[in-house]
Each structure stands twice: as structure tokens, then as C-alpha cells.
Design a protein around this motif. Structure first.
Motif, PDB file in Angstrom:
ATOM      1  N   UNK A  93       0.860  -1.179   0.000  1.00 39.65           N
ATOM      2  CA  UNK A  93       0.000   0.000   0.000  1.00 39.65           C
ATOM      3  C   UNK A  93       0.894   1.225   0.000  1.00 39.65           C
ATOM      4  N   UNK A  94       0.525   2.224  -0.781  1.00 38.74           N
ATOM      5  CA  UNK A  94       1.268   3.476  -0.827  1.00 38.74           C
ATOM      6  C   UNK A  94       0.661   4.395   0.230  1.00 38.74           C
ATOM      7  N   UNK A  95       1.461   4.722   1.235  1.00 35.43           N
ATOM      8  CA  UNK A  95       0.994   5.468   2.406  1.00 35.43           C
ATOM      9  C   UNK A  95       0.339   6.781   1.982  1.00 35.43           C
ATOM     10  N   UNK A  96      -0.837   7.026   2.539  1.00 33.12           N
ATOM     11  CA  UNK A  96      -1.523   8.292   2.344  1.00 33.12           C
ATOM     12  C   UNK A  96      -2.253   8.462   1.029  1.00 33.12           C
ATOM     13  N   UNK A  97      -2.197   7.450   0.148  1.00 32.83           N
ATOM     14  CA  UNK A  97      -2.844   7.592  -1.158  1.00 32.83           C
ATOM     15  C   UNK A  97      -4.052   6.677  -1.314  1.00 32.83           C
ATOM     16  N   UNK A  98      -4.124   5.649  -0.491  1.00 38.60           N
ATOM     17  CA  UNK A  98      -5.180   4.667  -0.648  1.00 38.60           C
ATOM     18  C   UNK A  98      -4.911   3.671  -1.770  1.00 38.60           C
ATOM     19  N   UNK A  99      -3.772   3.821  -2.481  1.00 41.66           N
ATOM     20  CA  UNK A  99      -3.437   2.909  -3.567  1.00 41.66           C
ATOM     21  C   UNK A  99      -2.831   1.630  -3.005  1.00 41.66           C
ATOM     22  N   UNK A 100      -3.220   0.513  -3.619  1.00 37.28           N
ATOM     23  CA  UNK A 100      -2.621  -0.776  -3.294  1.00 37.28           C
ATOM     24  C   UNK A 100      -2.207  -1.454  -4.590  1.00 37.28           C
ATOM     25  N   UNK A 101      -1.141  -2.237  -4.515  1.00 36.75           N
ATOM     26  CA  UNK A 101      -0.651  -2.993  -5.657  1.00 36.75           C
ATOM     27  C   UNK A 101      -0.388  -4.419  -5.214  1.00 36.75           C
ATOM     28  N   UNK A 102      -0.735  -5.340  -6.073  1.00 37.28           N
ATOM     29  CA  UNK A 102      -0.487  -6.743  -5.771  1.00 37.28           C
ATOM     30  C   UNK A 102       0.498  -7.316  -6.783  1.00 37.28           C
ATOM     31  N   UNK A 103       1.242  -8.311  -6.313  1.00 32.62           N
ATOM     32  CA  UNK A 103       2.212  -8.980  -7.176  1.00 32.62           C
ATOM     33  C   UNK A 103       2.515 -10.347  -6.583  1.00 32.62           C
ATOM     34  N   UNK A 104       2.948 -11.253  -7.451  1.00 40.21           N
ATOM     35  CA  UNK A 104       3.332 -12.579  -6.967  1.00 40.21           C
ATOM     36  C   UNK A 104       4.551 -12.469  -6.056  1.00 40.21           C
ATOM     37  N   UNK A 105       5.509 -11.614  -6.472  1.00 39.95           N
ATOM     38  CA  UNK A 105       6.732 -11.418  -5.684  1.00 39.95           C
ATOM     39  C   UNK A 105       6.938  -9.927  -5.439  1.00 39.95           C
ATOM     40  N   UNK A 106       7.361  -9.621  -4.221  1.00 41.94           N
ATOM     41  CA  UNK A 106       7.642  -8.235  -3.834  1.00 41.94           C
ATOM     42  C   UNK A 106       9.055  -8.201  -3.267  1.00 41.94           C
ATOM     43  N   UNK A 107       9.891  -7.336  -3.821  1.00 38.23           N
ATOM     44  CA  UNK A 107      11.253  -7.155  -3.330  1.00 38.23           C
ATOM     45  C   UNK A 107      11.270  -5.932  -2.424  1.00 38.23           C
ATOM     46  N   UNK A 108      11.725  -6.116  -1.207  1.00 36.83           N
ATOM     47  CA  UNK A 108      11.842  -5.011  -0.264  1.00 36.83           C
ATOM     48  C   UNK A 108      13.307  -4.598  -0.228  1.00 36.83           C
ATOM     49  N   UNK A 109      13.600  -3.380  -0.665  1.00 34.37           N
ATOM     50  CA  UNK A 109      14.965  -2.847  -0.691  1.00 34.37           C
ATOM     51  C   UNK A 109      14.925  -1.464  -0.063  1.00 34.37           C
ATOM     52  N   UNK A 110      15.105  -1.410   1.248  1.00 34.47           N
ATOM     53  CA  UNK A 110      14.871  -0.167   1.973  1.00 34.47           C
ATOM     54  C   UNK A 110      16.089   0.729   2.111  1.00 34.47           C
ATOM     55  N   UNK A 111      17.291   0.235   1.800  1.00 38.69           N
ATOM     56  CA  UNK A 111      18.479   1.059   1.971  1.00 38.69           C
ATOM     57  C   UNK A 111      18.842   1.187   3.432  1.00 38.69           C
ATOM     58  N   UNK A 112      19.764   2.068   3.723  1.00 36.05           N
ATOM     59  CA  UNK A 112      20.224   2.260   5.094  1.00 36.05           C
ATOM     60  C   UNK A 112      20.053   3.687   5.536  1.00 36.05           C
ATOM     61  N   UNK A 113      19.880   3.867   6.838  1.00 43.58           N
ATOM     62  CA  UNK A 113      19.768   5.201   7.429  1.00 43.58           C
ATOM     63  C   UNK A 113      20.618   5.236   8.685  1.00 43.58           C
ATOM     64  N   UNK A 114      21.289   6.358   8.956  1.00 41.89           N
ATOM     65  CA  UNK A 114      22.062   6.466  10.194  1.00 41.89           C
ATOM     66  C   UNK A 114      21.144   6.515  11.405  1.00 41.89           C
ATOM     67  N   UNK A 115      21.661   6.082  12.535  1.00 43.90           N
ATOM     68  CA  UNK A 115      20.904   6.056  13.784  1.00 43.90           C
ATOM     69  C   UNK A 115      21.628   6.892  14.829  1.00 43.90           C
ATOM     70  N   UNK A 116      20.917   7.778  15.487  1.00 45.18           N
ATOM     71  CA  UNK A 116      21.470   8.566  16.581  1.00 45.18           C
ATOM     72  C   UNK A 116      20.769   8.131  17.860  1.00 45.18           C
ATOM     73  N   UNK A 117      21.508   7.533  18.804  1.00 48.50           N
ATOM     74  CA  UNK A 117      20.879   7.152  20.070  1.00 48.50           C
ATOM     75  C   UNK A 117      20.518   8.400  20.873  1.00 48.50           C
ATOM     76  N   UNK A 118      19.599   8.244  21.798  1.00 44.04           N
ATOM     77  CA  UNK A 118      19.222   9.383  22.638  1.00 44.04           C
ATOM     78  C   UNK A 118      20.232   9.547  23.760  1.00 44.04           C
ATOM     79  N   UNK A 119      20.688  10.780  23.946  1.00 42.44           N
ATOM     80  CA  UNK A 119      21.572  11.147  25.045  1.00 42.44           C
ATOM     81  C   UNK A 119      21.437  12.655  25.211  1.00 42.44           C
ATOM     82  N   UNK A 120      21.852  13.198  26.354  1.00 40.57           N
ATOM     83  CA  UNK A 120      21.751  14.651  26.514  1.00 40.57           C
ATOM     84  C   UNK A 120      22.533  15.361  25.413  1.00 40.57           C
ATOM     85  N   UNK A 121      21.847  16.170  24.623  1.00 45.25           N
ATOM     86  CA  UNK A 121      22.469  16.894  23.521  1.00 45.25           C
ATOM     87  C   UNK A 121      22.330  16.211  22.173  1.00 45.25           C
TER      88      UNK A 121
END
Length: 188
Positions: A93-121
Motif C-alpha cells: 500500500x502506498x501510504x496516504x494515497x489509498x493505492x494498493x498494488x499486488x504482485x506474486x513477488x515483492x522485493x523489499x529494498x529499503x536502503x540504510x539510514x544512520x541512527x542517533x541514540x538518545x543522550x543529553x544533547x
């Protein structure tokens, strides 16, 4: 079909390898000027314009993303602009659009994002992603980490004339990489 929430090209092209390589090349100019002087060159009044560099880099990233868009289109791929989430094993489902797509196979390729832990500052920190878009080059920066991304960004900022401090836990940087390289860089 390909669903993309930001820009086509993935982590490497948009917010990783490619813009970082542009920064590495720009940061190496200072060293090249020093070397050139040893070969008889006189280079006066050399200066670096961060906003011009940043904007030119962004123009090139947009051009590369456009090439990916064009190549997908030429290959007959439908490009869906938006964030896709799995509804079930055959539906996204495409968030916020109401569109949905179906397929026999779905490849999830999300990439990477940096993570900042919580600490003062932690709200005052930036990640490598924000480093690409700084409104101005800082006078001083602290880079936290001993992995290759941290080491590379420390070298970039130092090469651009920023007073740079690299902090890391442990005995040596680039832990898990070639031991000779790690020891050499830790000494440097």
C-alpha cells in the motif's frame, strides 16, 4: 513497478557513496595545492566556496537521479512516488494515497539510514545525511565513530579546513578492517 518515497537512485547515489566521493575530491584539493607548490606551481588566493560546492553537488545528484528515472521508464517500469508498506505477502500500500498494488513477488529494498541514540544533547547532532546539506561549512566539528564512514568524514572536513576531532571507543579505528591500515590510521 518501483515505489520510491524520496528520489530514485538509492542510498549510494542520493545520500551515500556518490555525494561523499564529491566531498572527498573537493577536500583533497588542499593537499594537491601543497603538492603542486613542490612542483613549481604558485597558487595564490585559493579559496573554497561551500554553498557553491553543495549546490553543484546537489545538481549532479539530481541529474543522476533523473537518469535512473529515465532508465526505469525506458525499461517499462512504472514509478510510484510514495512510501510503500506491506499489507500482506502479495500486497503493498502506498501510504496516504489509498493505492494498493499486488504482485506474486515483492522485493523489499529499503536502503540504510544512520541512527542517533538518545543522550543529553543528541538533538544537536547531525548524521552523514545532514552533513551533505549544511548551510555553511562549520569552523569546528566532532565526528563520533571509528568506522570507515566516520573516518572518511573526518578526513573530508579536515581537508576542507575545518578543525576536526574524531572520537571513538576502543583502541583503534577501523576495527575489523585490514590491521595494518587500522594501525596506521590510528597513529595518524
Amino acid at each position: 513497478a518501483v515505489a520510491e518515497e524520496y528520489r530514485v537512485g538509492g542510498t549510494c547515489v542520493i545520500r551515500g557513496c556518490v555525494p561523499k566521493k564529491f566531498m572527498v575530491m573537493a577536500s583533497d584539493i588542499t593537499h594537491q595545492i601543497e603538492v603542486a607548490e613542490g612542483f613549481g606551481w604558485t597558487i595564490e588566493n585559493a579559496s573554497f566556496d561551500w554553498p557553491k560546492f553543495r549546490d553543484t553537488k546537489e545538481t549532479e545528484i539530481a541529474r543522476l537521479s533523473g537518469l535512473y528515472n529515465a532508465n526505469l521508464s525506458k525499461a517499462g517500469v512504472e514509478l510510484i512516488h510514495g512510501r510503500a508498506v506491506l499489507k500482506d505477502k502479495h500486497t503493498v500500500e502506498i501510504v496516504g494515497t489509498g493505492q494498493s498494488f499486488t504482485a506474486e513477488r515483492i522485493l523489499v529494498a529499503v536502503g540504510g539510514r544512520p541512527f542517533v541514540p538518545e543522550f543529553p544533547g543528541s538533538d544537536l547532532t547531525i548524521t552523514s545525511e545532514e552533513a551533505f546539506h549544511l548551510p555553511e561549512l562549520p569552523k569546528r566539528i566532532v565526528v563520533v565513530g571509528g568506522g570507515y564512514i566516520a573516518v572518511e568524514f573526518a578526513g573530508i572536513f579536515a581537508g576542507l579546513g575545518v578543525e576536526t576531532t574524531l572520537v571513538y571507543r576502543g583502541e583503534g579505528i577501523l576495527r575489523g578492517f585490514d590491521e595494518d591500515v587500522s594501525k596506521h590510521l590510528t597513529r595518524e
